[in-house]
Design a protein around this motif. Structure first.
Motif, PDB file in Angstrom:
ATOM      1  N   GLU A 141      -6.116 -11.470   5.834  1.00  0.00           N
ATOM      2  CA  GLU A 141      -6.563 -11.595   4.444  1.00  0.00           C
ATOM      3  C   GLU A 141      -8.076 -11.437   4.370  1.00  0.00           C
ATOM      4  O   GLU A 141      -8.814 -12.041   5.154  1.00  0.00           O
ATOM      5  CB  GLU A 141      -6.139 -12.941   3.881  1.00  0.00           C
ATOM      6  N   GLY A 142      -8.510 -10.593   3.442  1.00  0.00           N
ATOM      7  CA  GLY A 142      -9.940 -10.365   3.271  1.00  0.00           C
ATOM      8  C   GLY A 142     -10.442  -9.108   3.968  1.00  0.00           C
ATOM      9  O   GLY A 142     -11.523  -8.594   3.631  1.00  0.00           O
ATOM     10  N   ASP A 143      -9.659  -8.629   4.950  1.00  0.00           N
ATOM     11  CA  ASP A 143     -10.044  -7.386   5.625  1.00  0.00           C
ATOM     12  C   ASP A 143      -9.725  -6.186   4.734  1.00  0.00           C
ATOM     13  O   ASP A 143      -9.053  -6.296   3.711  1.00  0.00           O
ATOM     14  CB  ASP A 143      -9.285  -7.243   6.950  1.00  0.00           C
ATOM     15  N   SER A 144     -10.217  -5.035   5.185  1.00  0.00           N
ATOM     16  CA  SER A 144      -9.901  -3.778   4.501  1.00  0.00           C
ATOM     17  C   SER A 144      -8.733  -3.083   5.189  1.00  0.00           C
ATOM     18  O   SER A 144      -8.499  -3.283   6.389  1.00  0.00           O
ATOM     19  CB  SER A 144     -11.115  -2.851   4.502  1.00  0.00           C
ATOM     20  N   ALA A 145      -8.012  -2.282   4.427  1.00  0.00           N
ATOM     21  CA  ALA A 145      -6.909  -1.501   4.968  1.00  0.00           C
ATOM     22  C   ALA A 145      -7.086  -0.045   4.535  1.00  0.00           C
ATOM     23  O   ALA A 145      -7.474   0.221   3.387  1.00  0.00           O
ATOM     24  CB  ALA A 145      -5.566  -2.031   4.461  1.00  0.00           C
ATOM     25  N   VAL A 146      -6.819   0.855   5.457  1.00  0.00           N
ATOM     26  CA  VAL A 146      -6.936   2.279   5.162  1.00  0.00           C
ATOM     27  C   VAL A 146      -5.652   2.984   5.601  1.00  0.00           C
ATOM     28  O   VAL A 146      -5.201   2.804   6.731  1.00  0.00           O
ATOM     29  CB  VAL A 146      -8.142   2.921   5.890  1.00  0.00           C
ATOM     30  N   ILE A 147      -5.108   3.758   4.717  1.00  0.00           N
ATOM     31  CA  ILE A 147      -3.906   4.553   4.992  1.00  0.00           C
ATOM     32  C   ILE A 147      -4.256   6.014   4.738  1.00  0.00           C
ATOM     33  O   ILE A 147      -4.869   6.336   3.712  1.00  0.00           O
ATOM     34  CB  ILE A 147      -2.720   4.125   4.099  1.00  0.00           C
ATOM     35  N   HIS A 202      -7.757   3.257   0.273  1.00  0.00           N
ATOM     36  CA  HIS A 202      -8.582   2.176   0.806  1.00  0.00           C
ATOM     37  C   HIS A 202      -8.335   0.931  -0.048  1.00  0.00           C
ATOM     38  O   HIS A 202      -8.484   0.983  -1.276  1.00  0.00           O
ATOM     39  CB  HIS A 202     -10.063   2.541   0.740  1.00  0.00           C
ATOM     40  N   ILE A 203      -7.977  -0.145   0.619  1.00  0.00           N
ATOM     41  CA  ILE A 203      -7.817  -1.426  -0.075  1.00  0.00           C
ATOM     42  C   ILE A 203      -8.816  -2.393   0.533  1.00  0.00           C
ATOM     43  O   ILE A 203      -8.806  -2.620   1.751  1.00  0.00           O
ATOM     44  CB  ILE A 203      -6.391  -1.991   0.069  1.00  0.00           C
ATOM     45  N   THR A 204      -9.688  -2.925  -0.288  1.00  0.00           N
ATOM     46  CA  THR A 204     -10.675  -3.892   0.195  1.00  0.00           C
ATOM     47  C   THR A 204     -10.240  -5.309  -0.175  1.00  0.00           C
ATOM     48  O   THR A 204      -9.410  -5.510  -1.071  1.00  0.00           O
ATOM     49  CB  THR A 204     -12.057  -3.621  -0.406  1.00  0.00           C
ATOM     50  N   GLU A 205     -10.769  -6.256   0.551  1.00  0.00           N
ATOM     51  CA  GLU A 205     -10.506  -7.689   0.293  1.00  0.00           C
ATOM     52  C   GLU A 205      -9.012  -7.933   0.126  1.00  0.00           C
ATOM     53  O   GLU A 205      -8.558  -8.485  -0.875  1.00  0.00           O
ATOM     54  CB  GLU A 205     -11.271  -8.143  -0.950  1.00  0.00           C
ATOM     55  N   THR A 206      -8.265  -7.515   1.126  1.00  0.00           N
ATOM     56  CA  THR A 206      -6.805  -7.602   1.021  1.00  0.00           C
ATOM     57  C   THR A 206      -6.333  -9.024   0.794  1.00  0.00           C
ATOM     58  O   THR A 206      -6.949 -10.002   1.249  1.00  0.00           O
ATOM     59  CB  THR A 206      -6.130  -7.035   2.275  1.00  0.00           C
ATOM     60  N   GLN A 207      -5.214  -9.114   0.070  1.00  0.00           N
ATOM     61  CA  GLN A 207      -4.594 -10.396  -0.253  1.00  0.00           C
ATOM     62  C   GLN A 207      -3.127 -10.351   0.170  1.00  0.00           C
ATOM     63  O   GLN A 207      -2.551  -9.265   0.273  1.00  0.00           O
ATOM     64  CB  GLN A 207      -4.715 -10.648  -1.765  1.00  0.00           C
ATOM     65  N   PRO A 208      -2.513 -11.501   0.396  1.00  0.00           N
ATOM     66  CA  PRO A 208      -1.098 -11.488   0.819  1.00  0.00           C
ATOM     67  C   PRO A 208      -0.202 -10.707  -0.141  1.00  0.00           C
ATOM     68  O   PRO A 208       0.753 -10.069   0.294  1.00  0.00           O
ATOM     69  CB  PRO A 208      -0.749 -12.981   0.853  1.00  0.00           C
ATOM     70  N   GLU A 209      -0.524 -10.722  -1.418  1.00  0.00           N
ATOM     71  CA  GLU A 209       0.319  -9.996  -2.382  1.00  0.00           C
ATOM     72  C   GLU A 209       0.166  -8.478  -2.288  1.00  0.00           C
ATOM     73  O   GLU A 209       0.902  -7.735  -2.942  1.00  0.00           O
ATOM     74  CB  GLU A 209       0.036 -10.458  -3.813  1.00  0.00           C
ATOM     75  N   ASP A 210      -0.757  -8.022  -1.455  1.00  0.00           N
ATOM     76  CA  ASP A 210      -0.863  -6.587  -1.192  1.00  0.00           C
ATOM     77  C   ASP A 210       0.199  -6.130  -0.187  1.00  0.00           C
ATOM     78  O   ASP A 210       0.397  -4.927   0.005  1.00  0.00           O
ATOM     79  CB  ASP A 210      -2.248  -6.221  -0.647  1.00  0.00           C
TER      80      ASP A 210
END
Lengths: 117, 112
Positions: B15-21, B76-84
């Motif tokens: 949680e809080g990290d960024s994700a890139v696909i 790009h998703i920043t500040e990821t949350q569990p609901e992501d």
């Protein structure tokens, strides 16, 4: 809720039976699509309509599958002599607006989950 | 015809990290690239899209970039949350109103 509805939401049938699904697109949308999604995969295109005309069919759409959109509003997808490999989620999507060469967002319905036993 | 490749197939972040696909496409005529989020048992929901005349688009914590020369686009998703947490699909289309071609999806897990 996107405004696209599908019925039924779930269907369990025995191998060899015929099934029919219905899709009601957003009322002013002139293009309607059918996709199939199996577990762990992205949706795969089956066929689409512009108004009542069926414009394109995927090679995935075997002769056991038939789709109609008789009045350019709702659409039906029929599968004859179902096989276990037909088990999947069947998704409907629609697009509205004037076709000016710009692609528009596709809005998906909730899908019909078919299980063939 | 168009072919869309998507990587990675699974992605786990805190949680809080960024994700890139990332996705690549094969048809240089493709001009519209949507991203869909699908939760278990639910319909794919459009979360962001980009058209070929734009290089980047942002909407709050999500952004999409497009490199037409290399024929790839990324979410790009920043500040990821569990609901992501969900399955994310990229797609491409090359002519107005014809079928979307989807990637195979990325299962994103965000742990708290």
């Amino acid at each position: 809720d996107t405004g696209v509805s599908q019925d039924p939401r779930h269907k369990i049938t025995k191998r060899g039976q015929n099934v029919t699904f219905r899709c009601d697109p957003i009322s002013e949308h002139n293009r309607l699509y059918w996709y199939r999604q199996t577990l762990g995969q992205g949706p795969e295109f089956l066929t689409y309509f512009q108004n009542e005309a069926q414009l394109e069919k995927s090679r995935l759409l075997s002769d056991r599958f038939s789709a109609e959109r008789p009045k350019g509003s709702f659409s039906t997808l029929e599968i004859q002599r179902t096989e276990q490999g037909d088990s999947a989620m069947y998704l409907c999507a629609s697009i509205g607006g004037m076709l000016t060469g710009e692609p528009y967002e596709q809005y998906f319905g909730p899908g019909t989950r078919l299980t063939v036993t | 015809g168009e072919n869309v490749e998507q990587h990675p197939s699974t992605l786990s972040v805190q949680e809080g990290d960024s994700a890139v696909i990332k996705c690549t496409y094969s048809d240089s005529a493709s001009n519209y690239f949507p991203w869909y989020k699908q939760e278990l048992g639910k319909r794919p929901q459009l979360i962001i899209d980009i058209r070929s005349n734009v290089g980047e688009k942002k909407d709050q914590r999500i952004a999409v970039t497009l490199n037409k020369t290399a024929k790839h686009f990324s979410l790009h998703i920043t500040e990821t949350q569990p609901e992501d947490s969900a399955v994310y699909f990229c797609a491409a289309i090359h002519q107005a109103g014809t079928a979307l071609i989807f990637g195979k999806g990325t299962t994103l897990s965000v742990s708290s």
